[in-house]
Scaffold this motif. Structure first.
Motif, short mmCIF file in Angstrom:
data_model
loop_
_atom_site.label_atom_id
_atom_site.label_comp_id
_atom_site.label_asym_id
_atom_site.label_seq_id
_atom_site.Cartn_x
_atom_site.Cartn_y
_atom_site.Cartn_z
N ASP A 88 0.83 -1.21 0.00
CA ASP A 88 0.00 0.00 0.00
C ASP A 88 0.86 1.26 0.00
O ASP A 88 0.58 2.23 -0.72
N CYS A 92 1.00 4.10 -2.87
CA CYS A 92 0.67 5.48 -2.50
C CYS A 92 1.82 6.42 -2.87
O CYS A 92 1.60 7.55 -3.35
N ILE A 97 -2.59 5.22 -5.64
CA ILE A 97 -3.72 5.38 -4.72
C ILE A 97 -3.40 6.55 -3.80
O ILE A 97 -2.24 6.95 -3.63
N ASP A 101 -7.07 6.28 0.55
CA ASP A 101 -7.27 4.88 0.16
C ASP A 101 -6.46 3.93 1.04
O ASP A 101 -6.89 2.81 1.33
N THR A 521 -8.37 -1.52 -3.93
CA THR A 521 -8.70 -0.27 -4.61
C THR A 521 -7.77 -0.01 -5.79
O THR A 521 -8.21 0.43 -6.86
N ALA A 522 -6.48 -0.30 -5.60
CA ALA A 522 -5.52 -0.10 -6.69
C ALA A 522 -5.83 -1.02 -7.87
O ALA A 522 -5.77 -0.60 -9.03
N THR A 525 -9.10 0.57 -9.58
CA THR A 525 -9.05 1.88 -10.25
C THR A 525 -8.10 1.91 -11.44
O THR A 525 -8.30 2.69 -12.37
#
Length: 650
Positions: A88, A92, A97, A101, A521-522, A525
């Motif tokens: 994550d 980021c 993201i 997120d 989420t990554a 999207t």
């Protein structure tokens, strides 16, 4: 040169050992790479869908694949949580993201629900509710020789309880119960430990709260704005049939389980064999059995040498046709560990022994061995005459007198110097008696204790678990809030302390669940999940919706046998969601197949914590899970795909 040679040899040895410990993980990585190259390239890796992917999608895919490989290769505690968080942070940092997120999962109600259910499960564990249930349901006497009966009576209640309890404490509470039961009955623990883990896993598939991966899938579905609600008991349409199939498989596939005792069920006779009287309770399975029957021959480490019936002593050797009656006193002789297991597992009037004056404040009683001093006031008197229980706040369970069995009641046996006494007393007994001078030696029996809980505490802990779940089904309030009421009740009633509540929370599990939402989420999207979903549609779309469900099940099962189920759900959910969006597949059918497949980790022990927990007690090796779990995975594959297809697609 010699130093370099020795260093190289040591490093080569370490590398070989690392490969031996992780050969399954390395093989899984190679197989996954082969499947990716052999399947996705011909099916459209260079198709317009993949060709149109931007750099961020390729970075997300590479990060996910690296995370999966590291999860396979690193088995340290908390490794999965750390890898997910690092993934994550990397995404980021590269702007794929946002910071929101990354941290959105930590504020999700699912994380709170899992934490609350872990605390409530700890409350049930602390009151030994499952321990008591297991001891009541396990067959005793002659029925214990029927393995299928033991498995049936052990597994069915546990499947029901694991639908509401967290799987890990459910297995942890029952491992010592099964171990002690095997010691007394002579059964091999390897015949019960793996079925115990598998039954608890499938039992968690009967409700939405049965396992953390189910709650994670439900939470991610809500984040997508989906209006379809997954009810707490909707998944039971799939879970209950799978429980029945698993139970039948366990009973019919006993030959696939190893028969390893590894010293667990065997007691070695020593010169210090105690004589221990056991009162036959009214509903005992021993009533009506012959003193020379198999019910007593199967008791490991102890032997029945006599029966005290009122004032008459019956010698088993001279009267083998005698049948046991209510209120008989069975005189056993054996090693201290075997006798303690007999008392604890069978529950033979042990509650009477636990009624010790002045010990009502102690929840746990310990077993002690005492050596009687010649100057002790007990010498030359009986336990009743000296009021042993009242004076020493301990209950006399057995006497060892130079290997000679006693043929009289403990109450009327005249104590002599150097007698060995086995007593049940509060933990403070050793400290109090070491300076009293009545005993030459006061020694606690290691690893043996008896816990007694008030029945109201047992009932309260189960109520604090089941009532919030029942109320949550009516959607009056979310389960996370209702569970907090249960936690408050556990603390208010004194069942759990605040410190114990904090210790019950599995922080690594919560971090894994929360971090998986950012990774998901990554995938969503950037379009990486959509590309993978398109490849699955190209591969199995011609078979219709049932082919799509099979396309969800197969890769999920392959991953979940090597990774944690929560991590697998985080990786597979965006793929499944895109599959639903592109094909119009039923949301419930797809999500329930994902939930079940993510928990179908039977073929390898590394995929689920409860499998690792039973490996030692069951004396299993890796191939035992392959031999016993792989057929079960195959047996559950067809109903897992077909039942949701019939219920929600047709």
């Amino acid at each position: 040169v010699l130093w370099l040679r020795e260093s190289a040899r040591q490093q080569a040895g370490c590398a070989c050992g690392w490969v031996r410990r992780r050969w399954v993980a390395l093989l899984a990585c190679a197989a996954a790479a082969a499947v990716a190259v052999g399947a996705f390239v011909p099916l459209g890796l260079l198709s317009p869908v993949w060709a149109s992917l931007r750099w961020d999608a390729w970075v997300t895919l590479a990060t996910t694949l690296c995370a999966v490989a590291l999860m396979l290769l690193l088995d340290a505690k908390g490794a999965t949580a750390g890898i997910v968080v690092c993934a994550d942070v990397l995404l980021c940092t590269m702007g794929i993201i946002t910071v929101e997120d990354v941290f959105v999962g930590f504020g999700d109600s699912t994380v709170a629900t899992i934490a609350v259910m872990l605390i409530v499960s700890e409350g049930v564990k602390q009151t030994h509710a499952l321990d008591m249930v297991s001891r009541y349901i396990l067959p005793q006497g002659v029925k214990a020789s029927r393995l299928w009966a033991v498995q049936l009576r052990l597994l069915l209640p546990l499947e029901c309880l694991s639908a509401f309890l967290n799987n890990t404490p459910c297995v942890a509470m029952n491992i010592p119960v099964v171990q002690n039961y095997c010691k007394v009955t002579g059964l091999s623990p390897s015949k019960l430990m793996m079925p115990l883990s598998f039954a608890v896993i499938v039992g968690g598939l009967c409700t939405l709260v049965g396992t953390s991966s189910n709650l994670l899938v439900s939470s991610m579905l809500k984040q997508q704005g989906c209006t379809v609600e997954l009810g707490i008991f909707d998944i039971a349409c799939v879970g209950v049939p799978l429980c029945l199939i698993t139970t039948v498989y366990i009973i019919c596939a006993n030959r696939l389980l190893p028969d390893r005792r590894n010293g667990v069920c065997e007691f070695h006779a020593t010169a210090q064999d105690y004589t221990c009287p056991v009162v036959v309770p009214p509903k005992s399975t021993f009533i009506g059995t012959l003193v020379s029957g198999t019910a007593f021959k199967r008791l490991a480490g102890v032997s029945l040498f006599g029966v005290q019936r009122k004032e008459k002593f019956i010698d088993v050797a001279s009267a083998p046709d005698t049948r046991i009656e209510h209120s008989d006193v069975l005189l056993f002789t054996g090693a201290v560990a075997a006798l303690i297991d007999l008392l604890i597992v069978d529950g033979n009037n042990l509650m009477e022994h636990a009624d010790i004056p002045g010990a009502s404040q102690s929840k746990t009683l310990e077993f002690f061995e005492l050596v009687l001093d010649r100057r002790s006031p007990l010498c030359g008197s009986t336990a009743d005459e000296f009021q042993f229980k009242k004076l020493y706040r301990a209950s006399l369970l057995g006497i060892c007198r130079r290997g000679v069995p006693l043929t009289e009641s403990l109450r009327h046996a005249v104590l002599t110097e150097n007698d060995l006494l086995l007593v049940l007393a509060p933990p403070s007994f050793a400290r109090e008696q070491q300076s009293a001078g009545a005993f030459l030696l006061v020694s606690k029996v290691p690893g043996a204790s008896y816990s007694r809980e008030a029945m109201w505490q047992v009932a309260a802990s189960l109520a604090f678990l089941l009532v919030p779940v029942a109320v949550a089904t009516s959607e009056v309030a979310p389960l996370s809030l209702l569970g907090l009421y249960g936690v408050a009740g556990l603390v208010f009633t004194g069942i759990l302390s605040v410190e114990r509540c904090v210790q019950a929370i599995d922080v690594m599990l919560l971090i894994t669940v929360a971090g998986s939402l950012g990774l998901s989420t990554a995938m969503q999207t950037t379009g990486a999940a959509a590309a993978i979903a398109s490849s699955i549609i190209d591969a199995v779309g011609g078979l219709g919706h049932i082919g799509l469900l099979a396309g969800i099940y197969v890769p999920t099962v392959l991953l979940t046998n090597a990774l944690s189920n929560t991590a697998v759900c985080g990786i597979m959910f965006p793929i499944v969601w895109n599959l639903v969006s592109q094909t119009g597949l039923s949301v419930k059918a797809a999500m329930y197949v994902l939930m079940v497949a993510a928990s179908s980790c039977f073929a390898l022990p590394i995929g689920y914590q409860t499998n690792l927990m039973v490996m030692g007690p069951g004396s299993y090796v890796m191939f035992d899970f392959v031999k016993y779990g792989l057929p079960l995975t195959a047996a559950l594959a067809v109903p897992t795909v077909c039942i949701p297809w019939v219920v929600w697609v047709l």
